[in-house]
Design an enzyme around this catalytic site. Structure first.
Site, PDB file in Angstrom:
ATOM      1  N   HIS A  87      -2.319   1.945  -1.612  1.00 29.33           N
ATOM      2  CA  HIS A  87      -3.508   1.708  -0.791  1.00 29.33           C
ATOM      3  C   HIS A  87      -4.179   3.038  -0.473  1.00 29.33           C
ATOM      4  CE1 HIS A  87      -1.595   2.934   3.086  1.00 29.33           C
ATOM      5  NE2 HIS A  87      -0.496   2.448   2.536  1.00 29.33           N
ATOM      6  N   ASP A  89      -6.484   3.295   2.122  1.00 29.19           N
ATOM      7  CA  ASP A  89      -6.899   3.394   3.531  1.00 29.19           C
ATOM      8  C   ASP A  89      -5.842   4.138   4.344  1.00 29.19           C
ATOM      9  OD1 ASP A  89      -5.218   1.069   3.151  1.00 29.19           O
ATOM     10  OD2 ASP A  89      -5.696   0.469   5.195  1.00 29.19           O
ATOM     11  N   ASP A 120       1.244   8.764   3.047  1.00 30.25           N
ATOM     12  CA  ASP A 120       1.046   7.312   3.065  1.00 30.25           C
ATOM     13  C   ASP A 120      -0.439   7.012   3.058  1.00 30.25           C
ATOM     14  OD1 ASP A 120       1.207   4.600   3.436  1.00 30.25           O
ATOM     15  OD2 ASP A 120       2.006   4.703   5.455  1.00 30.25           O
ATOM     16  N   GLU A 154      -4.351  -1.955   3.933  1.00 26.97           N
ATOM     17  CA  GLU A 154      -2.913  -2.076   4.212  1.00 26.97           C
ATOM     18  C   GLU A 154      -2.593  -1.741   5.651  1.00 26.97           C
ATOM     19  OE1 GLU A 154       1.354  -0.931   4.421  1.00 26.97           O
ATOM     20  OE2 GLU A 154      -0.396   0.233   4.954  1.00 26.97           O
ATOM     21  N   GLU A 155      -3.314  -0.745   6.184  1.00 26.56           N
ATOM     22  CA  GLU A 155      -2.997  -0.286   7.548  1.00 26.56           C
ATOM     23  C   GLU A 155      -3.429  -1.289   8.612  1.00 26.56           C
ATOM     24  OE1 GLU A 155      -0.995   1.975   7.836  1.00 26.56           O
ATOM     25  OE2 GLU A 155      -1.287   3.532   6.332  1.00 26.56           O
TER      26      GLU A 155
HETATM   27 ZN   LIG Z   1       1.443   2.658   3.237  1.00 25.83          ZN
END
Ligand SMILES: [Zn+2]
Length: 202
Positions: A87, A89, A120, A154-155
């Protein structure tokens, strides 16, 4: 099993090109693609698609009810199909005063890289691109087809991903999926991330 010679060539490719990949990571981290920011998410999705294309991975940006998803697919048709889920974002950077360097400026301190999303999950996007390039270089071609899906929500719990998967299940069909992450543990042993055989194959 790859020969030691091939593994050495993969490592050498990474060592020779590490600065280039860190620069790419810097470009990704410079975009403040916080999940709630639709405009910056669009910008980041376009950069991800163009990075895939530059590596001869066929890529397209797919609209969803929220931030777009980038889908990529290598041209290799050999062997099994491996899917990378990633991801683009990131979480909001606040509180800003806790940062030692600007959150959207990739900064090296004590031989570590800092920026919002450096780990991440933008770091993993770049790590996968580096891995694909290195394996292609070392073996002359990929031993399997690689599909890549890079979402932008995703976040915030991926609210539009289930519908996206339903609509693109043929395109996403794979033998195994590597679910972001990956690194080395405290003993320096590589951790491949989460393997979800059969995941996303609904
Ligand atoms: Zn992640």
């Amino acid at each position: 099993m790859k020969s030691n010679d091939q593994l050495a060539r993969i490592d050498q490719y990474i060592y020779d090109n590490v600065d280039k990949f860190i620069e790419i990571l810097g470009q990704l981290c410079a975009i403040p693609s916080v999940t709630a920011d639709a405009q910056q998410s669009e910008v980041c999705a376009r950069l991800v698609a163009s990075l895939l294309t530059q590596q001869e991975i066929e890529a397209r940006i797919v609209s969803t009810g929220g931030n777009p998803v980038v889908i990529g697919e290598t041209q290799s048709n050999e062997g099994n199909t491996l899917l990378f889920y990633l991801h683009y974002d990131v979480q909001p950077p606040e509180p800003i005063d806790l940062w030692e360097s600007p959150p959207f400026e990739l900064t090296r301190r004590n031989n570590k890289l800092f920026a919002r999303g450096a780990a991440d999950d933008k770091g993993h996007i770049v790590a996968r691109l580096a891995a694909i390039a290195a394996v292609q270089h070392a073996l002359g071609k990929l031993p399997c087809k690689v599909k890549i899906v890079v979402e932008g929500e995703e976040e915030s719990g991926s609210p539009n991903l289930p519908a996206f998967i339903q609509q693109h299940k043929e395109e996403l069909n794979a033998d195994a999926c590597v679910w972001e992450f990956g690194g080395v543990n405290h003993e320096d042993v590589p951790n491949p991330g989460a393997w979800n055989e059969g995941y996303l194959l609904c």
